[in-house]
Motif scaffolding. Structure first.
Motif, PDB file in Angstrom:
ATOM      1  N   LYS A 239      30.010   7.354 -12.705  1.00  0.00           N
ATOM      2  CA  LYS A 239      29.489   6.886 -13.990  1.00  0.00           C
ATOM      3  C   LYS A 239      29.753   5.390 -14.166  1.00  0.00           C
ATOM      4  O   LYS A 239      28.929   4.656 -14.707  1.00  0.00           O
ATOM      5  CB  LYS A 239      30.114   7.660 -15.141  1.00  0.00           C
ATOM      6  CG  LYS A 239      29.579   7.246 -16.514  1.00  0.00           C
ATOM      7  CD  LYS A 239      30.275   7.973 -17.631  1.00  0.00           C
ATOM      8  CE  LYS A 239      29.641   7.618 -18.983  1.00  0.00           C
ATOM      9  NZ  LYS A 239      29.722   6.188 -19.292  1.00  0.00           N
ATOM     10  N   GLY A 240      30.916   4.929 -13.680  1.00  0.00           N
ATOM     11  CA  GLY A 240      31.252   3.521 -13.805  1.00  0.00           C
ATOM     12  C   GLY A 240      30.303   2.608 -13.056  1.00  0.00           C
ATOM     13  O   GLY A 240      29.982   1.509 -13.518  1.00  0.00           O
ATOM     14  N   VAL A 241      29.838   3.067 -11.891  1.00  0.00           N
ATOM     15  CA  VAL A 241      28.915   2.233 -11.106  1.00  0.00           C
ATOM     16  C   VAL A 241      27.461   2.501 -11.483  1.00  0.00           C
ATOM     17  O   VAL A 241      26.565   1.822 -10.973  1.00  0.00           O
ATOM     18  CB  VAL A 241      29.109   2.445  -9.592  1.00  0.00           C
ATOM     19  CG1 VAL A 241      30.517   2.082  -9.181  1.00  0.00           C
ATOM     20  CG2 VAL A 241      28.786   3.884  -9.187  1.00  0.00           C
ATOM     21  N   SER A 242      27.230   3.480 -12.376  1.00  0.00           N
ATOM     22  CA  SER A 242      25.849   3.809 -12.738  1.00  0.00           C
ATOM     23  C   SER A 242      25.108   2.656 -13.404  1.00  0.00           C
ATOM     24  O   SER A 242      23.903   2.494 -13.175  1.00  0.00           O
ATOM     25  CB  SER A 242      25.805   5.058 -13.625  1.00  0.00           C
ATOM     26  OG  SER A 242      26.484   4.842 -14.844  1.00  0.00           O
ATOM     27  N   PRO A 243      25.770   1.798 -14.242  1.00  0.00           N
ATOM     28  CA  PRO A 243      25.027   0.639 -14.765  1.00  0.00           C
ATOM     29  C   PRO A 243      24.520  -0.283 -13.666  1.00  0.00           C
ATOM     30  O   PRO A 243      23.408  -0.807 -13.761  1.00  0.00           O
ATOM     31  CB  PRO A 243      26.064  -0.065 -15.657  1.00  0.00           C
ATOM     32  CG  PRO A 243      26.999   1.004 -16.073  1.00  0.00           C
ATOM     33  CD  PRO A 243      27.095   1.910 -14.896  1.00  0.00           C
ATOM     34  N   THR A 244      25.332  -0.470 -12.628  1.00  0.00           N
ATOM     35  CA  THR A 244      24.883  -1.279 -11.489  1.00  0.00           C
ATOM     36  C   THR A 244      23.712  -0.609 -10.792  1.00  0.00           C
ATOM     37  O   THR A 244      22.737  -1.263 -10.389  1.00  0.00           O
ATOM     38  CB  THR A 244      26.043  -1.484 -10.499  1.00  0.00           C
ATOM     39  OG1 THR A 244      27.141  -2.095 -11.180  1.00  0.00           O
ATOM     40  CG2 THR A 244      25.615  -2.365  -9.345  1.00  0.00           C
ATOM     41  N   ILE A 245      23.797   0.727 -10.666  1.00  0.00           N
ATOM     42  CA  ILE A 245      22.702   1.473 -10.048  1.00  0.00           C
ATOM     43  C   ILE A 245      21.442   1.352 -10.895  1.00  0.00           C
ATOM     44  O   ILE A 245      20.344   1.116 -10.372  1.00  0.00           O
ATOM     45  CB  ILE A 245      23.098   2.952  -9.877  1.00  0.00           C
ATOM     46  CG1 ILE A 245      24.254   3.087  -8.887  1.00  0.00           C
ATOM     47  CG2 ILE A 245      21.904   3.775  -9.399  1.00  0.00           C
ATOM     48  CD1 ILE A 245      24.811   4.489  -8.792  1.00  0.00           C
ATOM     49  N   GLU A 246      21.588   1.495 -12.219  1.00  0.00           N
ATOM     50  CA  GLU A 246      20.438   1.389 -13.113  1.00  0.00           C
ATOM     51  C   GLU A 246      19.803   0.005 -13.038  1.00  0.00           C
ATOM     52  O   GLU A 246      18.575  -0.124 -13.021  1.00  0.00           O
ATOM     53  CB  GLU A 246      20.868   1.694 -14.549  1.00  0.00           C
ATOM     54  CG  GLU A 246      21.231   3.148 -14.787  1.00  0.00           C
ATOM     55  CD  GLU A 246      21.706   3.389 -16.204  1.00  0.00           C
ATOM     56  OE1 GLU A 246      21.899   2.396 -16.935  1.00  0.00           O
ATOM     57  OE2 GLU A 246      21.886   4.555 -16.591  1.00  0.00           O
ATOM     58  N   SER A 247      20.643  -1.028 -12.984  1.00  0.00           N
ATOM     59  CA  SER A 247      20.109  -2.391 -12.881  1.00  0.00           C
ATOM     60  C   SER A 247      19.343  -2.571 -11.584  1.00  0.00           C
ATOM     61  O   SER A 247      18.262  -3.168 -11.552  1.00  0.00           O
ATOM     62  CB  SER A 247      21.257  -3.412 -12.957  1.00  0.00           C
ATOM     63  OG  SER A 247      21.938  -3.307 -14.182  1.00  0.00           O
ATOM     64  N   GLY A 248      19.898  -2.035 -10.489  1.00  0.00           N
ATOM     65  CA  GLY A 248      19.206  -2.136  -9.205  1.00  0.00           C
ATOM     66  C   GLY A 248      17.898  -1.373  -9.199  1.00  0.00           C
ATOM     67  O   GLY A 248      16.900  -1.836  -8.641  1.00  0.00           O
ATOM     68  N   VAL A 249      17.903  -0.184  -9.838  1.00  0.00           N
ATOM     69  CA  VAL A 249      16.681   0.617  -9.908  1.00  0.00           C
ATOM     70  C   VAL A 249      15.608  -0.108 -10.714  1.00  0.00           C
ATOM     71  O   VAL A 249      14.427  -0.160 -10.322  1.00  0.00           O
ATOM     72  CB  VAL A 249      16.989   1.997 -10.530  1.00  0.00           C
ATOM     73  CG1 VAL A 249      15.704   2.732 -10.904  1.00  0.00           C
ATOM     74  CG2 VAL A 249      17.807   2.845  -9.565  1.00  0.00           C
ATOM     75  N   GLU A 250      16.008  -0.684 -11.853  1.00  0.00           N
ATOM     76  CA  GLU A 250      15.040  -1.423 -12.679  1.00  0.00           C
ATOM     77  C   GLU A 250      14.534  -2.672 -11.963  1.00  0.00           C
ATOM     78  O   GLU A 250      13.345  -3.001 -12.034  1.00  0.00           O
ATOM     79  CB  GLU A 250      15.692  -1.795 -14.014  1.00  0.00           C
ATOM     80  CG  GLU A 250      15.959  -0.595 -14.916  1.00  0.00           C
ATOM     81  CD  GLU A 250      16.651  -1.003 -16.205  1.00  0.00           C
ATOM     82  OE1 GLU A 250      16.883  -2.227 -16.380  1.00  0.00           O
ATOM     83  OE2 GLU A 250      16.957  -0.121 -17.020  1.00  0.00           O
ATOM     84  N   ALA A 251      15.433  -3.374 -11.274  1.00  0.00           N
ATOM     85  CA  ALA A 251      15.022  -4.580 -10.554  1.00  0.00           C
ATOM     86  C   ALA A 251      14.035  -4.244  -9.442  1.00  0.00           C
ATOM     87  O   ALA A 251      13.152  -5.037  -9.120  1.00  0.00           O
ATOM     88  CB  ALA A 251      16.245  -5.288  -9.977  1.00  0.00           C
ATOM     89  N   ALA A 252      14.194  -3.057  -8.868  1.00  0.00           N
ATOM     90  CA  ALA A 252      13.288  -2.634  -7.800  1.00  0.00           C
ATOM     91  C   ALA A 252      11.987  -2.053  -8.336  1.00  0.00           C
ATOM     92  O   ALA A 252      11.097  -1.693  -7.555  1.00  0.00           O
ATOM     93  CB  ALA A 252      13.974  -1.618  -6.893  1.00  0.00           C
ATOM     94  N   GLY A 253      11.876  -1.917  -9.663  1.00  0.00           N
ATOM     95  CA  GLY A 253      10.668  -1.375 -10.262  1.00  0.00           C
ATOM     96  C   GLY A 253      10.525   0.129 -10.116  1.00  0.00           C
ATOM     97  O   GLY A 253       9.408   0.658 -10.149  1.00  0.00           O
ATOM     98  N   LEU A 254      11.655   0.850  -9.963  1.00  0.00           N
ATOM     99  CA  LEU A 254      11.610   2.294  -9.780  1.00  0.00           C
ATOM    100  C   LEU A 254      11.778   3.010 -11.111  1.00  0.00           C
ATOM    101  O   LEU A 254      12.244   2.426 -12.096  1.00  0.00           O
ATOM    102  CB  LEU A 254      12.718   2.737  -8.813  1.00  0.00           C
ATOM    103  CG  LEU A 254      12.696   2.076  -7.431  1.00  0.00           C
ATOM    104  CD1 LEU A 254      13.900   2.527  -6.615  1.00  0.00           C
ATOM    105  CD2 LEU A 254      11.400   2.404  -6.697  1.00  0.00           C
ATOM    106  N   GLY A 255      11.416   4.284 -11.154  1.00  0.00           N
ATOM    107  CA  GLY A 255      11.527   5.069 -12.370  1.00  0.00           C
ATOM    108  C   GLY A 255      12.978   5.382 -12.708  1.00  0.00           C
ATOM    109  O   GLY A 255      13.853   5.395 -11.833  1.00  0.00           O
ATOM    110  N   HIS A 256      13.227   5.675 -13.993  1.00  0.00           N
ATOM    111  CA  HIS A 256      14.586   5.967 -14.437  1.00  0.00           C
ATOM    112  C   HIS A 256      15.119   7.243 -13.812  1.00  0.00           C
ATOM    113  O   HIS A 256      16.337   7.418 -13.678  1.00  0.00           O
ATOM    114  CB  HIS A 256      14.616   6.080 -15.966  1.00  0.00           C
ATOM    115  CG  HIS A 256      16.005   6.190 -16.530  1.00  0.00           C
ATOM    116  ND1 HIS A 256      16.881   5.134 -16.558  1.00  0.00           N
ATOM    117  CD2 HIS A 256      16.675   7.251 -17.069  1.00  0.00           C
ATOM    118  CE1 HIS A 256      18.039   5.517 -17.091  1.00  0.00           C
ATOM    119  NE2 HIS A 256      17.926   6.801 -17.421  1.00  0.00           N
TER     120      HIS A 256
END
Length: 367
Positions: A239-256
């Motif tokens: 959960k702690g690294v999930s914001p980093t994962i979410e940022s990477g997913v958004e930067a890559a243009g992928l779905g939530h």
């Protein structure tokens, strides 16, 4: 020399779960810089390996199928807590988080863990052998739970969109808990022999490690506590690294929804490693218990938890799958049934399941 290595391994598997929980307490709820994310990821990987070690100690003490049940339930209970926490923090964008995570868990377990176990077991022992009666019962339960909880909401009309009404959600929650409880009773009491490892001749297998002295009750209790610490560390640090994962997913243009897939992959890593090790020892039935038991627990415990949480969640709770995912689920059920019926598998069956997982991951990235 061997005793020294064992002593070092024992100290390592004790220290890492404690370190993971301490690190979790220090980083919980904070924005983490890149260096700290790297440290958290390393400790996360160590906690996964420690969890597998302690799960195997507990499994050796209590025997099958209780051992695989311990790991499956422990991981899922903490996974449910993670899902509910993320839903409470995420607002409207978390409406599909429970659905995405549960479906990801089903696809990873039924195709990823099953496929890996069959491939490893059949490559090492020519044919992967398991009990079709117990595995078939588990598959039927997973199929029913997945259909009731993830497919029906797409077709109900009481509420607009792929959502259950309050009465329907209550029924799904009660049915999920009832089926899961009935399966656990079947697996551990009435028909326990259906879930024990078998040899190629159909007789109960007696591998070398079963002749080794079982750990003491004190050792097993210590390992149980350390297993829970390690799993709390795994899920909490994920959960702690999930914001980093979410940022990477958004930067890559992928779905939530990809976030749920990544978190499910991290959370299920201990079971994946444990199942692979069991398959190498010709305990393919143990691997199947882990895989299907985890899928069942993921649905049977998550749906009631999110149904209860929906009483105070501000946004909607979307559980219904889209058409693409329903096709993948249907194909998984058909292929799994054809795999289970013979009670034995070759590398081909393992490869088919792994290709289905790859198709799911590819469509998650490129819907």
């Amino acid at each position: 020399m061997t005793d020294r290595i064992k002593s070092m391994a024992a100290r390592w598997t004790v220290a890492v779960p404690v370190l993971a929980v301490v690190l979790l307490a220090l980083t919980w709820g904070r924005s983490l810089p890149g260096v700290v994310v790297g440290v958290v990821t390393l400790v996360l990987a160590g906690a996964v390996l420690a969890a597998v070690h302690h799960a195997e100690v507990v499994a050796h003490r209590v025997g099958e199928p209780f051992g695989s049940l311990v790991l499956a339930v422990a991981v899922t209970v903490i996974e449910v807590a993670l899902i509910v926490t993320l839903m409470l923090d995420g607002g409207d964008k978390s409406a599909t988080l429970a659905r995405d995570t549960v479906f990801a868990a089903v696809m990873i377990t039924c195709n990823g863990i099953v496929g890996l176990s069959l491939l490893v077991g059949s490559l090492r022992h020519k044919t992967a052998v398991f009990n079709s009666e117990g595995t078939g019962a588990a598959l039927a339960t997973v199929t029913t739970l997945a259909t009731l909880s993830l497919v029906l909401p797409t077709f109900t009309t009481s509420k607009p969109g792929p959502e259950f009404s309050t009465v329907q959600l209550t029924f799904a929650a009660v049915a999920s808990l009832s089926l899961y409880g009935l399966f656990v009773a079947t697996q551990t009491v009435r028909h326990r022999d259906y879930f024990l490892p078998v040899a190629k001749q159909g007789e109960p297998s007696r591998p070398e490690e079963e002749h080794a002295e079982a750990p003491s009750t004190r050792t097993a209790l210590i390992s149980t506590g350390l297993l829970l610490l390690a799993l709390i560390g795994v899920v909490g640090l994920a959960k702690g690294v999930s914001p980093t994962i979410e940022s990477g997913v958004e930067a890559a243009g992928l779905g939530h929804g990809v976030v749920g897939v990544i978190i499910a992959l991290l959370v299920l890593l201990p079971e994946t490693i444990a199942a692979g090790r069991a398959a190498r020892r010709n305990h393919v039935q143990t691997s199947m218990n882990l895989a299907l038991g985890s899928a069942m627990a993921s649905i049977g415990l998550t749906i009631p938890a999110v149904a209860l949480a929906s009483l105070w969640l501000p946004g909607p709770l979307v559980l219904g799958l889209g058409s693409t995912h329903m096709v993948l689920l249907a194909l998984t059920v058909v292929v799994s049934a054809l795999t289970v019926v013979p009670g034995r598998a070759t590398p081909l069956q393992g490869g088919v399941h792994l290709v289905l997982l790859a198709a799911y991951l590819e469509l998650a990235i490129n819907p």
